[in-house]
Write an enzyme that holds these catalytic residues in place. Structure first.
Site, PDB file in Angstrom:
ATOM      1  N   ASN A  19     -30.847  35.608  32.887  1.00 12.97           N
ATOM      2  CA  ASN A  19     -32.014  34.739  32.741  1.00 12.97           C
ATOM      3  C   ASN A  19     -33.322  35.523  32.703  1.00 12.97           C
ATOM      4  O   ASN A  19     -34.346  34.985  32.269  1.00 12.97           O
ATOM      5  CB  ASN A  19     -32.065  33.733  33.897  1.00 12.97           C
ATOM      6  CG  ASN A  19     -32.125  34.405  35.254  1.00 12.97           C
ATOM      7  OD1 ASN A  19     -31.389  35.361  35.508  1.00 12.97           O
ATOM      8  ND2 ASN A  19     -32.978  33.923  36.130  1.00 12.97           N
ATOM      9  N   HIS A  20     -33.319  36.792  33.133  1.00  9.18           N
ATOM     10  CA  HIS A  20     -34.535  37.601  33.081  1.00  9.18           C
ATOM     11  C   HIS A  20     -34.652  38.396  31.789  1.00  9.18           C
ATOM     12  O   HIS A  20     -35.728  38.931  31.497  1.00  9.18           O
ATOM     13  CB  HIS A  20     -34.587  38.572  34.272  1.00  9.18           C
ATOM     14  CG  HIS A  20     -34.725  37.878  35.590  1.00  9.18           C
ATOM     15  ND1 HIS A  20     -35.875  37.218  35.974  1.00  9.18           N
ATOM     16  CD2 HIS A  20     -33.863  37.733  36.619  1.00  9.18           C
ATOM     17  CE1 HIS A  20     -35.715  36.712  37.184  1.00  9.18           C
ATOM     18  NE2 HIS A  20     -34.486  37.000  37.593  1.00  9.18           N
ATOM     19  N   HIS A  36     -23.524  33.444  33.156  1.00 12.61           N
ATOM     20  CA  HIS A  36     -24.671  33.762  34.012  1.00 12.61           C
ATOM     21  C   HIS A  36     -25.464  32.471  34.190  1.00 12.61           C
ATOM     22  O   HIS A  36     -26.406  32.203  33.461  1.00 12.61           O
ATOM     23  CB  HIS A  36     -25.522  34.845  33.348  1.00 12.61           C
ATOM     24  CG  HIS A  36     -26.580  35.424  34.244  1.00 12.61           C
ATOM     25  ND1 HIS A  36     -26.421  36.612  34.909  1.00 12.61           N
ATOM     26  CD2 HIS A  36     -27.806  34.970  34.590  1.00 12.61           C
ATOM     27  CE1 HIS A  36     -27.497  36.884  35.612  1.00 12.61           C
ATOM     28  NE2 HIS A  36     -28.366  35.901  35.438  1.00 12.61           N
ATOM     29  N   HIS A  45     -25.450  35.770  38.056  1.00 15.70           N
ATOM     30  CA  HIS A  45     -26.727  35.142  38.412  1.00 15.70           C
ATOM     31  C   HIS A  45     -26.903  34.924  39.914  1.00 15.70           C
ATOM     32  O   HIS A  45     -27.983  35.170  40.439  1.00 15.70           O
ATOM     33  CB  HIS A  45     -26.905  33.805  37.682  1.00 15.70           C
ATOM     34  CG  HIS A  45     -28.213  33.133  37.981  1.00 15.70           C
ATOM     35  ND1 HIS A  45     -29.422  33.683  37.613  1.00 15.70           N
ATOM     36  CD2 HIS A  45     -28.515  31.990  38.630  1.00 15.70           C
ATOM     37  CE1 HIS A  45     -30.402  32.893  38.001  1.00 15.70           C
ATOM     38  NE2 HIS A  45     -29.882  31.871  38.632  1.00 15.70           N
ATOM     39  N   HIS A  62     -26.854  35.703  43.819  1.00 11.39           N
ATOM     40  CA  HIS A  62     -27.026  36.979  44.517  1.00 11.39           C
ATOM     41  C   HIS A  62     -26.055  37.160  45.687  1.00 11.39           C
ATOM     42  O   HIS A  62     -25.851  38.283  46.136  1.00 11.39           O
ATOM     43  CB  HIS A  62     -28.468  37.100  45.031  1.00 11.39           C
ATOM     44  CG  HIS A  62     -29.454  37.350  43.928  1.00 11.39           C
ATOM     45  ND1 HIS A  62     -30.660  37.988  44.135  1.00 11.39           N
ATOM     46  CD2 HIS A  62     -29.422  37.055  42.602  1.00 11.39           C
ATOM     47  CE1 HIS A  62     -31.323  38.067  42.999  1.00 11.39           C
ATOM     48  NE2 HIS A  62     -30.592  37.501  42.051  1.00 11.39           N
TER      49      HIS A  62
END
Length: 616
Positions: free
Chosen positions: A54-55, A155, A183, A185
């Site tokens: 997503n980043h 993700h 995705h 953590h």
């Protein structure tokens, strides 16, 4: 990039055979293949396949489509970029059946083991949730799919952060054997089962702590996965070069009782917190030493200590004054990596009302664990869910029937003001009933609850009368609202009275009897035998007392036996009731409703009979 070039580019032969199309996903207008070790100009010793997150998701709308950082690594030959989905280009205007997300696998073979990698880069959670629920995610399968070990890489959010802001675990295809979830953590490296599914989920988590959250304090791992045929073995490998992270929480009010210090003494509180932080530092150093001991047993080199991350959450409920957390952390400079935010003060939330109503969560019919997701979706009915949920509550002011109708209007008719309109009107009527009753007696605080309950019963009776449904009476003569299971649809009652006696729900009405004195007596007698009991007091006042039971009927024979004026009154009341019931919602089965054609023929024959009576 330096690490990829150092450890992945070499002259070591790759023993993995690519069976899928090497041109699939390559850069447009160039000759080199999409898979780097198939390029004769590159020496790749360890191929890497990766999806975007997503980043680093693709951005832009140029002639080459959306681009991301992995596109540069892919065209440079360092990695193999997979799972790129351009939603704007996957839409096909020929028909909605062509829309959705199409996933093509990378097919690899080594010896007798066949591996299919299905990569799905990050998509907005709401979009992915919609595509899965709409069954618009298509996975291309090889012909002999049962001989392949299928791994899905994605993700997405696994923990719900709001409505449709996550991807349910059990919505993937049954042909998938293993899911590698990115995705999130939290390190959950051991494969976890999914209820009702054959695949397992592995969540490696982040490689380093990116925030001082509780989930980041779990020891970080990677895993080595070995696949042979349809079997696999996953070996967790702890990361030794990750900074240790220790988190704990204390409640000062409880600690003051155990350690016997004053909550208003700031120096005593600081001394207690200082001892707790030193204890956490010692725990972190002990974990690091244990890692080195395990590494020595495996023949690896010992690593020097790294400064740990320490976070102490402090509940300061009841404390009047606390120390400065930044100044407190300066005492641990050189001992921990985060001295400025070692302490996190917070207070427990106070409930606004101690007598807060607790919402009961009923066991709905779709919560059966034996049902699959497809069966649950097929059984979902809005009115059934609303009825089951409201039946488990004890509504103190609002009625269940009115609220159920308002929710159905909101869902089925998209009436956004239905619920607020019902709540406002119900509360106004309820307050009016309370004021009317309160004028007659002196209200005390202890009697207010009973008074509100009586006003709610009156409001429920009035609502049922508005819907045209019967109101049962208890032993004390008070009206009691019938539930949805006990109520009978008014259209079904009318049809049963008009229909023929052979039990055929869709048969035509019986022909009108001839106009003779004997026929009238017979019709009146038959109508009197079939007359239902009337429980409404207002209707009793409108009916005149006669030798025979009051001719308030809905069947044709009784209507034909009435005088013209009474027949017109009955038809007028029936029309008014029908118009008022037309806008209401009913839970009766749809099969019990009368056809419009049969009802129209019945009204036409009734009107002809009334005209004949008036001519006489």
């Amino acid at each position: 990039m330096a690490l990829l070039r150092e450890y992945c580019l070499s002259d070591r032969p790759v023993q993995i055979e690519l069976l899928s199309d090497p041109e699939e996903g390559k850069a447009a207008g160039y000759s080199f293949p999409a898979v780097n070790y198939e390029d004769p100009n590159l020496n790749v010793g360890m191929p890497v396949f990766s999806i975007h997150g997503n980043h680093d998701d693709p951005q832009g709308a140029g002639p080459e489509g959306a681009l991301c950082a992995l596109d540069m690594l892919s065209v440079s030959g360092l990695i193999n970029y997979m799972g790129k989905i351009d939603l704007a280009h996957t839409m096909n205007t020929e028909g909605p059946q062509q829309e959705g997300i199409a996933i093509k696998p990378i097919l690899l073979r080594k010896g007798n083991s066949k591996l299919a990698l299905y990569g799905v880069g990050n998509v907005k959670d709401a979009r992915m949730h919609f595509e899965l629920r709409s069954n618009r995610v298509k996975m291309y399968m090889p012909k002999d799919k049962n001989d392949w070990f299928n791994i899905l890489l994605l993700h997405q959010n696994r923990v719900p952060h709001g409505p449709q802001q996550s991807v349910p675990e059990g919505m993937f295809d049954d042909s998938v054997d293993f899911v590698m979830w990115g995705h999130e953590h939290d390190c959950r490296i051991q494969p976890e089962e999914v209820a009702g599914k054959r695949y397992h989920i592995c969540q490696p988590g982040s490689s380093v702590a990116t925030s001082l959250a509780e989930g980041e304090s779990i020891e970080k791992h990677v895993a080595l996965m070995e696949v042979h045929g349809k079997e696999y073995r996953l070996t967790p490998i702890p990361l030794r070069t990750v900074r240790p992270f220790i988190m704990d929480e204390v409640i000062l009010s409880d600690a003051a009782e155990d350690e016997e210090f004053d909550l208003n003494d700031r120096m005593a509180i600081s001394k207690y917190l200082r001892a707790k932080v030193n204890e956490l530092i010692g725990k972190a150093n002990k974990e690091w030493d244990e890692r080195n001991e395990r590494a020595k047993e495996l023949g690896e080199a010992e690593l020097p200590r790294m400064l740990p991350l320490v976070r102490l959450k402090v509940d300061t409920t009841g404390v009047t004054e606390t120390s400065n957390p930044v100044r407190f952390g300066q005492e641990f400079q050189g001992q921990i990596a985060n001295p400025r935010d070692v302490l996190a003060f917070h207070r427990a939330k106070r409930n606004a009302r101690s007598d807060k109503v607790v919402i009961e969560k009923p066991e709905l019919s779709i919560d059966d664990p034996d049902l699959s997701n497809a069966e649950k979706l097929s059984k979902i009915r809005v009115h059934a869910l609303v009825h089951e949920y409201l039946s488990a509550q004890e509504l103190q002011l609002l009625g269940e029937l009115g609220m159920s109708d308002a929710i159905e209007l909101f869902v089925d008719k998209n009436d956004t003001d239905a619920i607020s309109r019902h709540v406002s009107s119900s509360l106004l009527k309820l307050m009016g009933n309370v004021r009317t009753t309160g004028k007659e007696i002196d209200i005390e605080e202890d009697d207010l609850e009973e008074l509100v309950e009586k006003a709610k019963e009156q409001h429920d009776q009035a609502y049922l009368q508005t819907r045209g449904e019967p109101v049962k009476k208890d032993a004390n003569g008070k009206g009691r609202a019938t539930s949805d299971a006990e109520s009978v649809d008014s259209i079904m009652m009318e049809f049963d009275a008009v229909g023929s006696g052979d039990g055929d729900d869709y048969s035509d009405p019986a022909p009108a009897p001839k106009k003779t004195g004997r026929g009238k007596t017979t019709a009146a007698t038959a109508a009197a035998k079939k007359a239902p009991e009337i429980s409404d007091d207002e209707d009793d006042e409108d009916v005149e007392m006669q030798d025979a039971p009051p001719p308030k009927r809905t069947n044709r024979a009784a209507v034909l036996s009435q005088p013209a004026t009474k027949a017109k009154k009955a038809l007028a009341k029936k029309a008014a009731a029908g118009s008022s019931k037309q806008a209401t919602l009913s839970f009766a089965p749809a099969t019990a409703r009368a056809p419009r054609a049969a009802a129209a023929r019945g009204r036409k024959k009734t009107a002809e009979a009334v005209e004949l009576d008036s001519d006489d």
